[in-house]
Each structure stands twice: as C-alpha cells, then as structure tokens.
Design a protein around this motif. Structure first.
Motif, PDB file in Angstrom:
ATOM      1  N   GLY A 100       0.789  -1.215   0.000  1.00  0.00           N
ATOM      2  CA  GLY A 100       0.000   0.000   0.000  1.00  0.00           C
ATOM      3  C   GLY A 100       0.824   1.270   0.000  1.00  0.00           C
ATOM      4  N   SER A 101       2.133   1.148   0.228  1.00  0.00           N
ATOM      5  CA  SER A 101       2.997   2.327   0.211  1.00  0.00           C
ATOM      6  C   SER A 101       4.418   1.897  -0.130  1.00  0.00           C
ATOM      7  CB  SER A 101       2.992   3.025   1.574  1.00  0.00           C
ATOM      8  OG  SER A 101       3.637   2.221   2.543  1.00  0.00           O
ATOM      9  N   MET A 102       5.214   2.847  -0.569  1.00  0.00           N
ATOM     10  CA  MET A 102       6.623   2.562  -0.835  1.00  0.00           C
ATOM     11  C   MET A 102       7.358   2.210   0.459  1.00  0.00           C
ATOM     12  SD  MET A 102       7.979   2.526  -3.871  1.00  0.00           S
ATOM     13  CE  MET A 102       9.679   3.024  -3.523  1.00  0.00           C
ATOM     14  N   ASP A 103       6.953   2.823   1.562  1.00  0.00           N
ATOM     15  CA  ASP A 103       7.609   2.523   2.835  1.00  0.00           C
ATOM     16  C   ASP A 103       7.397   1.064   3.222  1.00  0.00           C
ATOM     17  OD1 ASP A 103       8.598   5.061   3.126  1.00  0.00           O
ATOM     18  OD2 ASP A 103       7.011   5.744   4.488  1.00  0.00           O
ATOM     19  N   THR A 108       9.862  -4.279   3.735  1.00  0.00           N
ATOM     20  CA  THR A 108       9.873  -5.720   3.475  1.00  0.00           C
ATOM     21  C   THR A 108      11.146  -6.134   2.766  1.00  0.00           C
ATOM     22  OG1 THR A 108       7.459  -5.779   3.340  1.00  0.00           O
ATOM     23  CG2 THR A 108       8.658  -7.600   2.309  1.00  0.00           C
ATOM     24  N   MET A 109      11.541  -5.404   1.733  1.00  0.00           N
ATOM     25  CA  MET A 109      12.716  -5.786   0.946  1.00  0.00           C
ATOM     26  C   MET A 109      14.009  -5.668   1.758  1.00  0.00           C
ATOM     27  SD  MET A 109      11.539  -6.975  -1.742  1.00  0.00           S
ATOM     28  CE  MET A 109      13.119  -7.265  -2.540  1.00  0.00           C
ATOM     29  N   GLU A 110      14.027  -4.782   2.731  1.00  0.00           N
ATOM     30  CA  GLU A 110      15.214  -4.661   3.577  1.00  0.00           C
ATOM     31  C   GLU A 110      15.440  -5.906   4.425  1.00  0.00           C
ATOM     32  OE1 GLU A 110      15.405   0.208   4.220  1.00  0.00           O
ATOM     33  OE2 GLU A 110      14.427  -1.072   5.730  1.00  0.00           O
ATOM     34  N   LYS A 111      14.394  -6.694   4.622  1.00  0.00           N
ATOM     35  CA  LYS A 111      14.496  -7.893   5.458  1.00  0.00           C
ATOM     36  C   LYS A 111      14.721  -9.169   4.640  1.00  0.00           C
ATOM     37  CE  LYS A 111      11.575  -5.991   9.148  1.00  0.00           C
ATOM     38  NZ  LYS A 111      11.499  -4.626   8.601  1.00  0.00           N
ATOM     39  N   VAL A 112      14.776  -9.048   3.329  1.00  0.00           N
ATOM     40  CA  VAL A 112      14.999 -10.227   2.480  1.00  0.00           C
ATOM     41  C   VAL A 112      16.431 -10.725   2.661  1.00  0.00           C
ATOM     42  CG1 VAL A 112      15.186 -11.013   0.081  1.00  0.00           C
ATOM     43  CG2 VAL A 112      13.255  -9.591   0.769  1.00  0.00           C
ATOM     44  N   PRO A 113      16.639 -12.017   2.952  1.00  0.00           N
ATOM     45  CA  PRO A 113      18.006 -12.539   3.099  1.00  0.00           C
ATOM     46  C   PRO A 113      18.783 -12.405   1.791  1.00  0.00           C
ATOM     47  CG  PRO A 113      16.370 -14.113   3.910  1.00  0.00           C
ATOM     48  CD  PRO A 113      15.621 -13.051   3.182  1.00  0.00           C
ATOM     49  N   ARG A 114      20.045 -11.951   1.883  1.00  0.00           N
ATOM     50  CA  ARG A 114      20.874 -11.767   0.690  1.00  0.00           C
ATOM     51  C   ARG A 114      22.300 -12.206   0.962  1.00  0.00           C
ATOM     52  NH1 ARG A 114      19.658  -5.412  -0.298  1.00  0.00           N
ATOM     53  NH2 ARG A 114      17.388  -5.489  -0.075  1.00  0.00           N
TER      54      ARG A 114
END
Length: 228
Positions: A100-103, A108-114
């Motif tokens: 619902g927002s860019m934030d 969410t993407m900051e928490k994706v394992p990489r």
C-alpha cells in the motif's frame, strides 16, 4: 559426507516419506572456487525457481552463471550480483500493487536474506539422490503434511522450532537458498507470485530447505519416526 553418502541419504529421504519429487541439492560456487567437473552449463536463460522445479521433476543436473538467470532479483539474493535499485527499494512490488505504500515495500525488501553481492560466480543444481558435488542447501518442495513431518524429524533429537519467516516474495531464492545458507538453520516458506506463475509448484505445495549438514540427522530421525 562424500558424494555416495549424500546420494544414499537422498534416496532414503525420498523413500521414507514417499516424496513425489526429488529434493534439490544447491551449491553456491564461490569466486575463488573451481566449477564442478563434469556438470554442464544449463544452456538457456531461465529463472532460479524454474531451475529448481526442473531438477526436482525431471532429474536434470547443471550449473548456471549470472547470464543464465532471467530473474536478476533471484540471482542477486544468491550473491551473483548487486540487487537492482527498483527491487531493493520495493518500487517493483509497489507498482504491482503488492504493497500500500513505498515505505511498506521498502521495509519488506530490507528484510529479504541476501548473500553478499559478487561473492558467488555460479549456482549448481542436482537431484539430491544423484548429486556429484557437496551441496550447501537442500530444497524440498512438497505438501504441507510432509513439510510437517520433515519439521518434526528435524526437531526429533534436540527439539526447538523451525523458522518460517517469509513475505511471499523471492521465496525459492531468498527464503529457500539464501536464508539457510547464511543462517545455518532450516526454513519453511510458502512460495511467491513469480515461482507459482512460472513453475509447476502446485497450490498444495510449499518449500522447506535445510543446510546440508542437517541431512544425516534428518534422515535418521525420519526413518525412526515414519517407518513402521
């Protein structure tokens, strides 16, 4: 574990739980490491989730470099490259109306394992019961009942809990490979829009993945628990 032992354990796991498709062995080849001998390059441009699905259903064995990965987001979380800015910030998923927002998307993407970018030069895939290399991670795509049984077998000896941290995004790559590779823990995930669109993962299937070092204990416990 040598290759023969890994193959034996793979076959025992399939037989013990009557798995419908093969567990998939995945190895991330480091930049300073030689590619496995005798394993062909995939020879086509496709997605990581499609590669995993092909291996589990068809029994193929191959390696893939960055240029072979159609989904660059999947390649990025497995350490083959940097993640693109629009994916990293969540902009891609925001414009797909997944958030619902860019934030929310960015959070969410900051928490994706990489896996660290450019630390991996190729990914090798094989059915576990046929593998000729030592995998880092094993992915099993199966029904929820068998995921339950696999989880119970993982906890049979020492107890604890199995992690199930997911967002329905980058499921077969980030959740299925990067998470157990980085954490040394088993993980459960439910698939994502891309993997369910581009593969034959069924509506009644989900994913559990483990670091390879957990394999002997998992098989021993499964045989104790589920063979009458």
């Amino acid at each position: 574990m040598n290759n023969e032992e890994i193959q034996r354990l793979g076959k025992e796991l399939v037989d013990t739980l009557s798995l419908r498709t093969s567990p998939v062995a995945v190895h991330l080849v480091q930049e300073n490491e030689e590619l496995p001998v005798g394993i062909p390059r995939i020879g086509e441009n496709t997605r990581h989730c499609q590669m995993v699905d092909s291996v589990r259903r068809k029994g193929s064995q191959f390696y893939a470099v960055l240029e072979d990965h159609m989904c660059k987001g999947g390649a990025a979380v497995m350490g083959l490259s940097e993640m693109g800015e629009k994916l990293k910030t969540g902009e891609v998923y925001y414009h797909l109306n997944h958030f619902g927002s860019m934030d929310a998307a960015k959070s969410t993407m900051e928490k994706v394992p990489r896996v660290p970018p450019h630390s991996v030069k190729a990914v090798v895939y094989s059915p576990l019961e046929k593998t000729t290399f030592k995998p880092d991670v094993i992915l099993i795509i199966t029904n929820p009942k068998q995921v339950m049984e696999l989880s119970q077998a993982l906890l049979h000896k020492e107890g604890g809990r199995v992690n199930a941290s997911f967002a329905g995004k980058q499921s077969v790559c980030a959740d299925g490979v990067a998470y157990p590779y980085l954490s040394g823990e088993a993980g459960v995930t439910v698939g994502c829009s891309g993997s369910r669109k581009y593969t034959e993962i069924k509506e009644d299937e989900m994913i559990i993945s483990i670091p390879v070092d957990m394999l002997p204990g998992l098989v021993a416990s499964a045989k104790t628990m589920f063979i009458n």
